[in-house]
Design a protein around this motif. Structure first.
Motif, PDB file in Angstrom:
ATOM      1  N   THR A 186       0.846  -1.116  -0.028  1.00 14.75           N
ATOM      2  CA  THR A 186       0.217   0.015  -0.077  1.00 14.75           C
ATOM      3  C   THR A 186       1.030   1.339  -0.157  1.00 14.75           C
ATOM      4  O   THR A 186       2.016   0.979  -0.013  1.00 14.75           O
ATOM      5  N   ILE A 187       0.313   2.407   0.220  1.00 20.82           N
ATOM      6  CA  ILE A 187       0.642   3.700   0.123  1.00 20.82           C
ATOM      7  C   ILE A 187       1.822   3.589   1.243  1.00 20.82           C
ATOM      8  O   ILE A 187       2.983   4.331   1.363  1.00 20.82           O
ATOM      9  N   TYR A 188       1.712   2.968   2.416  1.00 20.74           N
ATOM     10  CA  TYR A 188       2.761   2.999   3.583  1.00 20.74           C
ATOM     11  C   TYR A 188       3.994   2.345   3.057  1.00 20.74           C
ATOM     12  O   TYR A 188       4.954   2.935   3.695  1.00 20.74           O
ATOM     13  N   ASP A 189       4.112   1.521   2.157  1.00 24.89           N
ATOM     14  CA  ASP A 189       5.399   1.144   1.469  1.00 24.89           C
ATOM     15  C   ASP A 189       6.232   2.211   1.290  1.00 24.89           C
ATOM     16  O   ASP A 189       7.254   2.332   1.278  1.00 24.89           O
ATOM     17  N   ARG A 190       5.381   3.268   0.536  1.00 27.48           N
ATOM     18  CA  ARG A 190       6.157   4.440  -0.136  1.00 27.48           C
ATOM     19  C   ARG A 190       6.508   5.400   0.866  1.00 27.48           C
ATOM     20  O   ARG A 190       7.743   5.822   0.710  1.00 27.48           O
ATOM     21  N   LEU A 191       5.801   5.166   1.989  1.00 28.35           N
ATOM     22  CA  LEU A 191       6.164   6.267   2.990  1.00 28.35           C
ATOM     23  C   LEU A 191       7.679   5.847   3.683  1.00 28.35           C
ATOM     24  O   LEU A 191       8.253   6.219   4.098  1.00 28.35           O
ATOM     25  N   GLU A 192       7.702   4.263   3.908  1.00 23.09           N
ATOM     26  CA  GLU A 192       8.908   3.817   4.388  1.00 23.09           C
ATOM     27  C   GLU A 192       9.970   4.068   3.367  1.00 23.09           C
ATOM     28  O   GLU A 192      11.103   4.317   4.004  1.00 23.09           O
ATOM     29  N   ASP A 201      -2.555  11.310  -2.312  1.00 21.70           N
ATOM     30  CA  ASP A 201      -2.297  11.926  -3.238  1.00 21.70           C
ATOM     31  C   ASP A 201      -0.962  12.479  -3.062  1.00 21.70           C
ATOM     32  O   ASP A 201      -0.055  12.495  -4.009  1.00 21.70           O
ATOM     33  N   PHE A 202      -0.717  13.143  -1.949  1.00 21.73           N
ATOM     34  CA  PHE A 202       0.716  13.773  -1.713  1.00 21.73           C
ATOM     35  C   PHE A 202       1.728  12.824  -1.787  1.00 21.73           C
ATOM     36  O   PHE A 202       2.825  13.152  -2.291  1.00 21.73           O
ATOM     37  N   LEU A 203       1.424  11.619  -0.819  1.00 20.65           N
ATOM     38  CA  LEU A 203       2.645  10.582  -0.896  1.00 20.65           C
ATOM     39  C   LEU A 203       2.851  10.099  -2.542  1.00 20.65           C
ATOM     40  O   LEU A 203       4.071   9.609  -2.810  1.00 20.65           O
ATOM     41  N   MET A 204       1.804   9.824  -3.230  1.00 17.91           N
ATOM     42  CA  MET A 204       2.149   9.201  -4.554  1.00 17.91           C
ATOM     43  C   MET A 204       2.818  10.068  -5.521  1.00 17.91           C
ATOM     44  O   MET A 204       3.348   9.699  -6.452  1.00 17.91           O
ATOM     45  N   GLU A 205       2.664  11.630  -5.241  1.00 22.31           N
ATOM     46  CA  GLU A 205       3.613  12.506  -5.806  1.00 22.31           C
ATOM     47  C   GLU A 205       4.941  12.659  -5.812  1.00 22.31           C
ATOM     48  O   GLU A 205       5.531  13.351  -6.573  1.00 22.31           O
ATOM     49  N   GLN A 206       5.104  12.196  -4.488  1.00 20.00           N
ATOM     50  CA  GLN A 206       6.505  12.555  -3.917  1.00 20.00           C
ATOM     51  C   GLN A 206       7.638  11.613  -4.669  1.00 20.00           C
ATOM     52  O   GLN A 206       7.489  10.468  -5.006  1.00 20.00           O
ATOM     53  N   GLU A 207       8.675  12.311  -5.096  1.00 20.57           N
ATOM     54  CA  GLU A 207       9.843  11.505  -5.818  1.00 20.57           C
ATOM     55  C   GLU A 207      10.730  10.714  -4.545  1.00 20.57           C
ATOM     56  O   GLU A 207      10.720  11.184  -3.441  1.00 20.57           O
ATOM     57  N   LEU A 208      11.045   9.544  -4.990  1.00 12.64           N
ATOM     58  CA  LEU A 208      11.782   8.627  -4.391  1.00 12.64           C
ATOM     59  C   LEU A 208      13.249   8.630  -4.679  1.00 12.64           C
ATOM     60  O   LEU A 208      13.659   9.060  -5.752  1.00 12.64           O
ATOM     61  N   ASP A 209      13.838   8.257  -3.735  1.00 11.94           N
ATOM     62  CA  ASP A 209      15.372   8.161  -3.896  1.00 11.94           C
ATOM     63  C   ASP A 209      15.687   7.252  -5.236  1.00 11.94           C
ATOM     64  O   ASP A 209      15.085   5.996  -4.943  1.00 11.94           O
ATOM     65  N   ASP A 210      16.693   7.313  -6.002  1.00 11.53           N
ATOM     66  CA  ASP A 210      17.054   6.312  -6.906  1.00 11.53           C
ATOM     67  C   ASP A 210      17.335   4.763  -6.303  1.00 11.53           C
ATOM     68  O   ASP A 210      16.776   3.960  -7.011  1.00 11.53           O
ATOM     69  N   LYS A 211      18.007   4.978  -5.196  1.00  9.19           N
ATOM     70  CA  LYS A 211      18.342   3.844  -4.666  1.00  9.19           C
ATOM     71  C   LYS A 211      17.116   2.686  -4.135  1.00  9.19           C
ATOM     72  O   LYS A 211      17.293   1.708  -3.687  1.00  9.19           O
ATOM     73  N   ASN A 212      16.140   3.678  -3.840  1.00  5.22           N
ATOM     74  CA  ASN A 212      14.784   3.106  -3.217  1.00  5.22           C
ATOM     75  C   ASN A 212      13.925   2.757  -4.277  1.00  5.22           C
ATOM     76  O   ASN A 212      12.932   1.790  -3.978  1.00  5.22           O
ATOM     77  N   GLU A 213      13.930   3.285  -5.488  1.00  2.00           N
ATOM     78  CA  GLU A 213      13.007   2.804  -6.590  1.00  2.00           C
ATOM     79  C   GLU A 213      13.192   1.396  -6.740  1.00  2.00           C
ATOM     80  O   GLU A 213      12.077   0.632  -7.178  1.00  2.00           O
TER      81      GLU A 213
END
Length: 276
Positions: free
Chosen positions: A78-84, A260-272
């Motif tokens: 879920t979105i929580y994994d993106r937050l992690e 929506d806010f979390l989904m639009e955030q850029e992630l570190d390349d190392k985490n992608e």
């Protein structure tokens, strides 16, 4: 759009408050196909039938048992994994007002989470006869098996006084007998962690709280930022993201849903490349 990645990189410590916009029902509907498929693999076939009777009070209890047994026993992307991924490598703590336990089904470290309003991982007596907490997984599964075989919808009984067991969550109806022991150990860790934020570059991130539980972290977060000149508040909510004048210079209002806010955030390349 504010870059949460950059804000977190600039912080020594990060506290995250998670509210109702990130409730399980907003991320995984009761009718989700993966839930029905989960039970089909277990040889249990009545979940979809129960969902078809969603508005019938007789089946509300059983429907919730199906739903929350799935949540508390599975790792659910879920979105929580993106937050992690966003928080990876940082010194953080999370406080949530949600009681659905979906956050514990994610890749987030549960030793850094406190849920003062309770959990579905435990039952307690609805009469509060003792401060006992009963692990819920086995009891839920046994009741679901009974329902599958007999159609019996009665509630699980307390082993001491025989009153119905209820989930260990705090609501207006359960506040008088809510068993707090379930979260107090983590609460102690959280409050001790907060003591270490003074004079640190401290990011305070409020996601989807609104005004459901303002005493839990909405107002406490504002006080933390007010007292720490190195702190910054980011408040995200679709309707209630307003910031008081006294914090305007060190706070940002983001008027959009936390999802929506979390989904639009850029992630570190190392985490992608990490798996959810």
């Amino acid at each position: 759009m504010i870059s949460l990645k950059k804000e977190i990189e600039n912080a020594d410590m990060v506290v995250v408050g998670i509210g109702a916009e990130l409730q399980a029902k907003n991320l995984i509907p009761y009718q989700a196909k993966e839930i029905a498929q989960f039970y089909q693999k277990l040889g249990m076939t009545k979940y979809e039938e129960i969902c078809a009777h969603a508005n019938e009070e007789e089946f509300t209890y059983i429907k919730d048992l199906y739903y929350f047994y799935y949540i508390v026993t599975q790792k659910i992307p879920t979105i929580y994994d993106r937050l992690e991924k966003i928080l990876a490598g940082k010194n953080f703590f999370i406080i949530t007002s949600n009681t659905d336990d979906l956050i514990y089904s994610s890749t987030l470290d549960e030793t850094k989470i406190v849920a003062p309003c309770g959990t579905r991982r435990y039952f307690q007596c609805s009469k509060g006869c003792e401060k006992n907490l009963y692990p819920a997984k086995e009891l839920m599964f046994a009741k679901l098996k009974e329902f599958e075989e007999t159609g019996e919808t009665s509630k699980i009984g307390c082993g001491l006084c025989k009153a119905p067991l209820e989930f260990n969550i705090r609501t207006k109806d359960t506040a008088a007998h809510y068993v707090e022991e379930g979260y107090l150990l983590q609460w102690g860790k959280y409050t001790k962690w907060l003591q270490g934020t003074l004079n640190k570059r401290f990011l305070v991130l409020e996601l989807g709280e609104g005004f459901e539980q303002p005493n839990l972290f909405h107002w406490p977060f504002e006080r933390l930022v007010y007292l720490n000149q190195k702190a910054k508040l980011i408040r995200v909510h679709s309707k209630l993201s307003q910031i008081g004048e006294e914090l305007k210079e060190r706070a940002v209002s983001v008027p959009m849903s936390a999802i929506d806010f979390l989904m639009e955030q850029e992630l570190d390349d190392k985490n992608e490349g990490k798996n959810c």
